[in-house]
Design a protein around this motif. Structure first.
Motif, PDB file in Angstrom:
ATOM      1  N   LEU A 111       0.825  -1.204   0.000  1.00  0.00           N
ATOM      2  CA  LEU A 111       0.000   0.000   0.000  1.00  0.00           C
ATOM      3  C   LEU A 111       0.863   1.260   0.000  1.00  0.00           C
ATOM      4  CD1 LEU A 111      -3.022   0.523  -0.061  1.00  0.00           C
ATOM      5  CD2 LEU A 111      -3.001   0.733   2.413  1.00  0.00           C
ATOM      6  N   ARG A 112       1.912   1.254   0.787  1.00  0.00           N
ATOM      7  CA  ARG A 112       2.760   2.442   0.876  1.00  0.00           C
ATOM      8  C   ARG A 112       3.658   2.619  -0.343  1.00  0.00           C
ATOM      9  NH1 ARG A 112       4.038   1.799   7.353  1.00  0.00           N
ATOM     10  NH2 ARG A 112       2.192   2.975   8.061  1.00  0.00           N
ATOM     11  N   THR A 148     -11.952   7.152   6.539  1.00  0.00           N
ATOM     12  CA  THR A 148     -11.187   5.918   6.652  1.00  0.00           C
ATOM     13  C   THR A 148     -11.914   4.741   6.002  1.00  0.00           C
ATOM     14  OG1 THR A 148     -12.192   5.506   8.810  1.00  0.00           O
ATOM     15  CG2 THR A 148     -10.069   6.629   8.780  1.00  0.00           C
ATOM     16  N   SER A 149     -11.140   3.778   5.555  1.00  0.00           N
ATOM     17  CA  SER A 149     -11.672   2.502   5.090  1.00  0.00           C
ATOM     18  C   SER A 149     -11.400   1.456   6.161  1.00  0.00           C
ATOM     19  CB  SER A 149     -11.010   2.067   3.782  1.00  0.00           C
ATOM     20  OG  SER A 149     -11.326   2.940   2.731  1.00  0.00           O
ATOM     21  N   TYR A 150     -12.357   0.534   6.311  1.00  0.00           N
ATOM     22  CA  TYR A 150     -12.182  -0.567   7.256  1.00  0.00           C
ATOM     23  C   TYR A 150     -12.265  -1.891   6.514  1.00  0.00           C
ATOM     24  CZ  TYR A 150     -11.833   1.582  11.834  1.00  0.00           C
ATOM     25  OH  TYR A 150     -11.368   2.253  12.938  1.00  0.00           O
ATOM     26  N   VAL A 151     -11.390  -2.812   6.900  1.00  0.00           N
ATOM     27  CA  VAL A 151     -11.372  -4.159   6.346  1.00  0.00           C
ATOM     28  C   VAL A 151     -11.436  -5.147   7.495  1.00  0.00           C
ATOM     29  CG1 VAL A 151     -10.043  -5.856   5.025  1.00  0.00           C
ATOM     30  CG2 VAL A 151     -10.006  -3.445   4.352  1.00  0.00           C
ATOM     31  N   ILE A 162     -15.520  -5.203   3.601  1.00  0.00           N
ATOM     32  CA  ILE A 162     -14.899  -3.891   3.418  1.00  0.00           C
ATOM     33  C   ILE A 162     -15.946  -2.800   3.586  1.00  0.00           C
ATOM     34  CG2 ILE A 162     -13.696  -2.366   1.815  1.00  0.00           C
ATOM     35  CD1 ILE A 162     -12.474  -4.776   0.498  1.00  0.00           C
ATOM     36  N   SER A 163     -15.598  -1.818   4.381  1.00  0.00           N
ATOM     37  CA  SER A 163     -16.385  -0.597   4.490  1.00  0.00           C
ATOM     38  C   SER A 163     -15.530   0.525   3.927  1.00  0.00           C
ATOM     39  CB  SER A 163     -16.759  -0.319   5.956  1.00  0.00           C
ATOM     40  OG  SER A 163     -17.444   0.908   6.060  1.00  0.00           O
ATOM     41  N   ALA A 164     -15.866   0.955   2.726  1.00  0.00           N
ATOM     42  CA  ALA A 164     -15.035   1.929   2.020  1.00  0.00           C
ATOM     43  C   ALA A 164     -15.304   3.333   2.527  1.00  0.00           C
ATOM     44  CB  ALA A 164     -15.284   1.847   0.522  1.00  0.00           C
ATOM     45  N   SER A 165     -14.306   4.184   2.383  1.00  0.00           N
ATOM     46  CA  SER A 165     -14.451   5.581   2.774  1.00  0.00           C
ATOM     47  C   SER A 165     -15.100   6.355   1.644  1.00  0.00           C
ATOM     48  CB  SER A 165     -13.078   6.183   3.095  1.00  0.00           C
ATOM     49  OG  SER A 165     -12.334   6.357   1.900  1.00  0.00           O
ATOM     50  N   LEU A 173      -7.095  -0.020  -5.290  1.00  0.00           N
ATOM     51  CA  LEU A 173      -5.774  -0.202  -4.684  1.00  0.00           C
ATOM     52  C   LEU A 173      -5.875  -1.054  -3.414  1.00  0.00           C
ATOM     53  CD1 LEU A 173      -2.764   0.387  -4.387  1.00  0.00           C
ATOM     54  CD2 LEU A 173      -3.369   2.571  -3.301  1.00  0.00           C
ATOM     55  N   LEU A 174      -6.900  -0.833  -2.627  1.00  0.00           N
ATOM     56  CA  LEU A 174      -7.100  -1.611  -1.409  1.00  0.00           C
ATOM     57  C   LEU A 174      -7.326  -3.080  -1.730  1.00  0.00           C
ATOM     58  CD1 LEU A 174      -7.558  -1.945   1.610  1.00  0.00           C
ATOM     59  CD2 LEU A 174      -9.896  -1.108   1.306  1.00  0.00           C
TER      60      LEU A 174
END
Length: 345
Positions: A111-112, A148-151, A162-165, A173-174
């Motif tokens: 990701l980075r 924020t996104s949560y996985v 997945i809870s997308a932002s 990308l996530l």
């Protein structure tokens, strides 16, 4: 001291019901028990949040501590977010040992490498679920902690929630990062969405036991009926009510239903028409997309026949949604229509 971090902690505390703030702060563990004793939890939430923010400032709270508090809040109140289900795919049947440390390293590195301004936090829970919180930035701005996104990933299964932002452009990308870090080859959306994370888990993990339509006789408890002038009409209404209740029980069961809010069908059907009408020259399948949405989709479907809005038994296209969802990435159904007609499910 980063004032934006302290303000974020204060706003997180404000979202929690007042009677539950102390328990959440204890779970967080950043403030000592002595500091918690100084807080007056009987005052307004605004005053409590300001007192907590002051203590966090004294303890030099950073973004890591703020992220942990936010993850605890979202774990306690997952229904505040909209969740989507994804299924990851392997090319073969091989099974690999899951290493949580390796997963975290690969996730962060991938990701980075694509986006430097990003905050990533992990938290493991007792049900083998790995919660991941991602705050997104841009090449020129810091990560936005409010978007924020949560996985939620269960490592022993191929399912990811997945809870997308609001920054939906980062979702591809996530998904690529999840596939890379978990050693899968592809990921596909199952077209199931709900605010109830537990209900989605019940469906995909087969914890929801659904009856099947067998149409066998089932006796229902006798109910007292008020006296009427025409006993035959009374009996007819009673029999019809019992028939609808029996068919509903066979289709949905008599227990609580998973709180599903969204489902999608990809219908593929052969359209048959009179040759004289010359509607279709080629025998190609007719495809259409059908979407269902409701605050409680399965309960809404269950209520159709008792309310007189649909005939009993309800179409299997509707009652099979949880079963289809467990077996397909998208809910698919093939039907052959009657000559010269089109019927919407």
């Amino acid at each position: 001291m980063d004032e934006t971090v302290i303000e974020y902690i204060r706003r997180t505390v404000l979202k929690v019901p007042r009677d539950e703030i102390k328990a959440m702060l204890q779970t967080w563990g950043f403030l000592s028990e002595a500091q918690l004793q100084t807080l007056n939890f009987h005052q307004t939430k605004e005053n409590i949040s300001q007192d907590v923010a002051q203590l966090c400032e004294e303890n030099s709270a950073g973004i890591k501590q703020a992220a942990v508090l936010d993850m605890i809040y979202n774990h306690i109140y997952p229904n505040k977010r909209m969740w989507s289900v994804y299924q990851m795919i392997k090319t073969g049947e091989e099974t690999e040992f899951f290493d949580i440390t390796d997963f975290k390293k690969k996730f962060k590195r991938r990701l980075r490498s694509a986006l430097k301004n990003v905050t990533i936090n992990f938290r493991e829970h007792e049900d083998n679920a790995i919660w991941i919180r991602i705050a997104w930035g841009t090449p020129y701005t810091r990560p936005n902690q409010y978007k924020t996104s949560y996985v939620v990933y269960h490592s022993q299964t191929p399912y990811v929630f997945i809870s997308a932002s609001a920054l939906k452009s980062n979702l591809p990308l996530l998904r690529q990062t999840l596939v890379f870090a978990s050693n899968y080859h592809d990921i596909r959306e199952m077209e199931l969405r709900s605010h109830s994370l537990n209900s989605l888990k019940d469906i995909v993990f087969k914890r929801y036991i659904q009856n099947f339509q067998t149409y066998c006789e089932r006796s229902l408890p006798k109910q007292d009926v008020a006296p009427e002038t025409d006993s035959r009409i009374i009996q007819s209404h009673k029999d019809e009510k019992e028939r609808i209740e029996r068919l509903n029980w066979e289709a949905f069961g008599d227990g609580p239903l998973p709180k599903l809010e969204y489902a999608q069908y990809v219908l593929e059907t052969m359209f048959k028409s009179d040759p004289k009408m010359d509607v279709l020259d080629k025998k190609e399948p007719f495809r259409c997309l059908v979407k269902f949405s409701s605050p409680h989709l399965l309960e809404s479907l269950k209520a159709l026949t008792p309310a007189g809005m649909a005939d009993a038994p309800l179409s299997p296209l509707l009652t099979c949604i949880p079963q289809k969802a467990r077996n397909y990435f998208k809910i698919r159904e093939k039907k052959s229509l009657f000559p010269g007609s089109f019927v919407s499910p």
